[in-house]
Design a protein around this motif. Structure first.
Motif, PDB file in Angstrom:
ATOM      1  N   GLU A 193       0.863  -1.176   0.000  1.00 44.40           N
ATOM      2  CA  GLU A 193       0.000   0.000   0.000  1.00 44.40           C
ATOM      3  C   GLU A 193       0.902   1.231   0.000  1.00 44.40           C
ATOM      4  O   GLU A 193       1.910   1.269   0.698  1.00 44.40           O
ATOM      5  N   ILE A 194       0.523   2.216  -0.800  1.00 46.19           N
ATOM      6  CA  ILE A 194       1.331   3.423  -0.955  1.00 46.19           C
ATOM      7  C   ILE A 194       0.652   4.580  -0.229  1.00 46.19           C
ATOM      8  O   ILE A 194      -0.533   4.841  -0.444  1.00 46.19           O
ATOM      9  N   GLU A 195       1.399   5.252   0.625  1.00 41.56           N
ATOM     10  CA  GLU A 195       0.861   6.424   1.320  1.00 41.56           C
ATOM     11  C   GLU A 195       1.699   7.647   0.945  1.00 41.56           C
ATOM     12  O   GLU A 195       2.912   7.677   1.159  1.00 41.56           O
ATOM     13  N   PHE A 196       1.042   8.641   0.376  1.00 45.69           N
ATOM     14  CA  PHE A 196       1.716   9.881   0.008  1.00 45.69           C
ATOM     15  C   PHE A 196       1.815  10.760   1.258  1.00 45.69           C
ATOM     16  O   PHE A 196       0.806  11.265   1.743  1.00 45.69           O
ATOM     17  N   LEU A 197       3.016  10.955   1.741  1.00 43.55           N
ATOM     18  CA  LEU A 197       3.214  11.779   2.930  1.00 43.55           C
ATOM     19  C   LEU A 197       3.334  13.251   2.571  1.00 43.55           C
ATOM     20  O   LEU A 197       2.879  14.115   3.312  1.00 43.55           O
ATOM     21  N   GLY A 198       3.963  13.532   1.439  1.00 39.93           N
ATOM     22  CA  GLY A 198       4.107  14.911   0.990  1.00 39.93           C
ATOM     23  C   GLY A 198       4.280  14.968  -0.512  1.00 39.93           C
ATOM     24  O   GLY A 198       5.000  14.160  -1.081  1.00 39.93           O
ATOM     25  N   THR A 199       3.591  15.919  -1.145  1.00 39.05           N
ATOM     26  CA  THR A 199       3.633  16.038  -2.606  1.00 39.05           C
ATOM     27  C   THR A 199       3.893  17.470  -3.049  1.00 39.05           C
ATOM     28  O   THR A 199       3.595  17.839  -4.174  1.00 39.05           O
ATOM     29  N   MET A 250      10.659   9.785  -7.661  1.00 42.61           N
ATOM     30  CA  MET A 250      10.356  10.915  -6.795  1.00 42.61           C
ATOM     31  C   MET A 250      10.568  12.271  -7.471  1.00 42.61           C
ATOM     32  O   MET A 250       9.960  13.263  -7.068  1.00 42.61           O
ATOM     33  N   ASP A 251      11.453  12.322  -8.502  1.00 39.44           N
ATOM     34  CA  ASP A 251      11.817  13.641  -9.030  1.00 39.44           C
ATOM     35  C   ASP A 251      12.639  13.479 -10.303  1.00 39.44           C
ATOM     36  O   ASP A 251      13.088  12.378 -10.636  1.00 39.44           O
ATOM     37  N   ILE A 283       7.229   9.497   0.331  1.00 35.82           N
ATOM     38  CA  ILE A 283       6.267   8.408   0.163  1.00 35.82           C
ATOM     39  C   ILE A 283       6.615   7.305   1.144  1.00 35.82           C
ATOM     40  O   ILE A 283       7.792   7.031   1.399  1.00 35.82           O
ATOM     41  N   PHE A 284       5.582   6.668   1.698  1.00 32.19           N
ATOM     42  CA  PHE A 284       5.781   5.494   2.551  1.00 32.19           C
ATOM     43  C   PHE A 284       5.102   4.306   1.899  1.00 32.19           C
ATOM     44  O   PHE A 284       3.943   4.391   1.471  1.00 32.19           O
ATOM     45  N   VAL A 285       5.840   3.198   1.826  1.00 37.02           N
ATOM     46  CA  VAL A 285       5.302   1.977   1.233  1.00 37.02           C
ATOM     47  C   VAL A 285       5.034   0.981   2.359  1.00 37.02           C
ATOM     48  O   VAL A 285       5.974   0.480   3.001  1.00 37.02           O
ATOM     49  N   HIS A 286       3.754   0.730   2.615  1.00 36.12           N
ATOM     50  CA  HIS A 286       3.366  -0.245   3.628  1.00 36.12           C
ATOM     51  C   HIS A 286       3.615  -1.652   3.075  1.00 36.12           C
ATOM     52  O   HIS A 286       3.356  -1.936   1.913  1.00 36.12           O
ATOM     53  N   GLY A 287       4.055  -2.523   3.933  1.00 39.37           N
ATOM     54  CA  GLY A 287       4.435  -3.879   3.526  1.00 39.37           C
ATOM     55  C   GLY A 287       5.910  -4.011   3.780  1.00 39.37           C
ATOM     56  O   GLY A 287       6.327  -4.590   4.798  1.00 39.37           O
ATOM     57  N   PRO A 288       6.748  -3.421   2.905  1.00 45.43           N
ATOM     58  CA  PRO A 288       8.161  -3.337   3.261  1.00 45.43           C
ATOM     59  C   PRO A 288       8.414  -2.293   4.350  1.00 45.43           C
ATOM     60  O   PRO A 288       9.487  -2.245   4.937  1.00 45.43           O
ATOM     61  N   ASP A 289       7.397  -1.459   4.614  1.00 48.84           N
ATOM     62  CA  ASP A 289       7.511  -0.386   5.612  1.00 48.84           C
ATOM     63  C   ASP A 289       8.738   0.477   5.335  1.00 48.84           C
ATOM     64  O   ASP A 289       9.572   0.732   6.212  1.00 48.84           O
ATOM     65  N   LEU A 290       8.787   0.951   4.102  1.00 47.04           N
ATOM     66  CA  LEU A 290       9.940   1.691   3.602  1.00 47.04           C
ATOM     67  C   LEU A 290       9.569   3.152   3.380  1.00 47.04           C
ATOM     68  O   LEU A 290       8.604   3.460   2.676  1.00 47.04           O
ATOM     69  N   LEU A 291      10.349   4.024   3.976  1.00 51.19           N
ATOM     70  CA  LEU A 291      10.180   5.465   3.823  1.00 51.19           C
ATOM     71  C   LEU A 291      11.116   5.953   2.725  1.00 51.19           C
ATOM     72  O   LEU A 291      12.324   5.708   2.777  1.00 51.19           O
ATOM     73  N   ILE A 292      10.556   6.635   1.727  1.00 49.16           N
ATOM     74  CA  ILE A 292      11.347   7.160   0.623  1.00 49.16           C
ATOM     75  C   ILE A 292      11.494   8.666   0.792  1.00 49.16           C
ATOM     76  O   ILE A 292      10.508   9.405   0.698  1.00 49.16           O
ATOM     77  N   ASP A 293      12.700   9.103   1.099  1.00 50.97           N
ATOM     78  CA  ASP A 293      13.087  10.500   1.250  1.00 50.97           C
ATOM     79  C   ASP A 293      12.538  11.118   2.534  1.00 50.97           C
ATOM     80  O   ASP A 293      11.480  10.717   3.044  1.00 50.97           O
ATOM     81  N   THR A 294      13.305  12.098   3.046  1.00 53.02           N
ATOM     82  CA  THR A 294      12.945  12.742   4.311  1.00 53.02           C
ATOM     83  C   THR A 294      13.039  14.259   4.175  1.00 53.02           C
ATOM     84  O   THR A 294      14.048  14.864   4.523  1.00 53.02           O
ATOM     85  N   PRO A 295      11.984  14.910   3.674  1.00 52.82           N
ATOM     86  CA  PRO A 295      11.994  16.377   3.593  1.00 52.82           C
ATOM     87  C   PRO A 295      11.941  16.992   4.994  1.00 52.82           C
ATOM     88  O   PRO A 295      11.739  16.293   5.994  1.00 52.82           O
ATOM     89  N   GLU A 296      12.109  18.309   5.055  1.00 47.28           N
ATOM     90  CA  GLU A 296      12.111  18.989   6.354  1.00 47.28           C
ATOM     91  C   GLU A 296      10.862  18.699   7.176  1.00 47.28           C
ATOM     92  O   GLU A 296      10.907  18.650   8.398  1.00 47.28           O
ATOM     93  N   GLU A 297       9.748  18.497   6.510  1.00 48.66           N
ATOM     94  CA  GLU A 297       8.459  18.356   7.213  1.00 48.66           C
ATOM     95  C   GLU A 297       8.139  16.915   7.599  1.00 48.66           C
ATOM     96  O   GLU A 297       7.019  16.616   8.011  1.00 48.66           O
ATOM     97  N   ILE A 298       9.101  16.012   7.505  1.00 45.40           N
ATOM     98  CA  ILE A 298       8.808  14.588   7.678  1.00 45.40           C
ATOM     99  C   ILE A 298       8.234  14.260   9.059  1.00 45.40           C
ATOM    100  O   ILE A 298       7.414  13.346   9.188  1.00 45.40           O
ATOM    101  N   TYR A 299       8.627  14.989  10.105  1.00 50.76           N
ATOM    102  CA  TYR A 299       8.062  14.728  11.426  1.00 50.76           C
ATOM    103  C   TYR A 299       6.543  14.899  11.401  1.00 50.76           C
ATOM    104  O   TYR A 299       5.795  14.032  11.856  1.00 50.76           O
ATOM    105  N   ASN A 300       6.086  16.032  10.872  1.00 51.76           N
ATOM    106  CA  ASN A 300       4.646  16.284  10.799  1.00 51.76           C
ATOM    107  C   ASN A 300       3.955  15.294   9.871  1.00 51.76           C
ATOM    108  O   ASN A 300       2.835  14.854  10.144  1.00 51.76           O
ATOM    109  N   GLN A 301       4.622  14.948   8.773  1.00 56.37           N
ATOM    110  CA  GLN A 301       4.024  14.008   7.830  1.00 56.37           C
ATOM    111  C   GLN A 301       3.771  12.646   8.488  1.00 56.37           C
ATOM    112  O   GLN A 301       2.699  12.060   8.320  1.00 56.37           O
ATOM    113  N   ILE A 302       4.749  12.140   9.203  1.00 58.77           N
ATOM    114  CA  ILE A 302       4.576  10.837   9.849  1.00 58.77           C
ATOM    115  C   ILE A 302       3.541  10.921  10.957  1.00 58.77           C
ATOM    116  O   ILE A 302       2.697  10.021  11.117  1.00 58.77           O
TER     117      ILE A 302
END
Length: 202
Positions: free
Chosen positions: A2-8, A179-180, A41-60
């Motif tokens: 499952e894909i969760e968009f944390l920040g776009t 991602m970019d 982006i966070f990928v549920h299953g592998p529980d893998l976080l892709i990239d950590t922008p400045e706002e990642i604390y609030n995103q999580i």
């Protein structure tokens, strides 16, 4: 998976500080999805976080993420890495004595690793996390994949060859995440026909 968009929001988040244009004013008034944080982006299953922008604390904190097994980086740009201190927050044990740090696995593709030595102090910062027991650093050579919770993750370079996209495979399903920086990129045959492709707007 499952894909969760944390920040776009890209490099310039919305609302921009002190900006009173219509877009930023609307974002302040209405919040999500009009307000948008940095790319992650966070990928549920592998529980893998892709990239950590400045706002990642609030995103999580506002997400449905319950555990982070690994962090992987697509490239060195500040809007993708400057929240990397979240690795310490996710890992560090400030309660027990002696501490029982979780140790987050951090995966760094080959060119990203080289760039981290040059830009923004990223390599020194991650080396510090490893020395303190907060992280295990895993440097991936080009062509190397990793497996998390039965999900195969294969980084590969784009046309802007300092940037990586990721092909994820599990249960005969394939997901492509870029991602970019899709400038001049032509998808290779290996990623044609994936079940889901997540690409930035160009």
């Amino acid at each position: 998976m499952e894909i969760e968009f944390l920040g776009t929001g890209g490099a310039i988040t919305i609302p921009r500080p002190l900006c009173n244009c219509n877009v930023c004013s609307e974002a302040r008034d209405k919040g999500v999805p009009y307000s948008r944080m940095g790319p992650s982006i966070f990928v549920h299953g592998p529980d893998l976080l892709i990239d950590t922008p400045e706002e990642i604390y609030n995103q999580i904190n506002r997400s449905t993420v319950h555990d982070v097994k690994g962090v992987i980086y697509s490239h060195w740009h500040p809007d993708h890495v400057m929240g990397r201190r979240v690795i310490e927050s996710l890992s560090a044990d400030w309660i027990n004595d002696p501490p029982q740090h979780k140790k987050i696995d951090v995966y760094i593709p080959q060119q990203v690793d080289l760039d981290f030595k040059t830009f923004l102090g990223s390599r020194d910062h991650l080396d510090f996390f490893e020395s303190q027991g907060f992280a295990n650093l895993n440097r991936l050579t080009d062509g190397e994949s990793l497996v998390l919770n039965d999900t195969k993750v294969s980084p590969f370079r784009l046309a802007e060859d300092y940037v990586y996209a990721f092909l994820m495979e599990k249960d005969h399903k394939e997901v492509l995440i870029a991602m970019d920086e899709l400038n001049d990129w032509v998808p290779p045959k290996e990623v044609m026909g994936v079940d889901l492709a997540i690409l930035p707007v160009v």
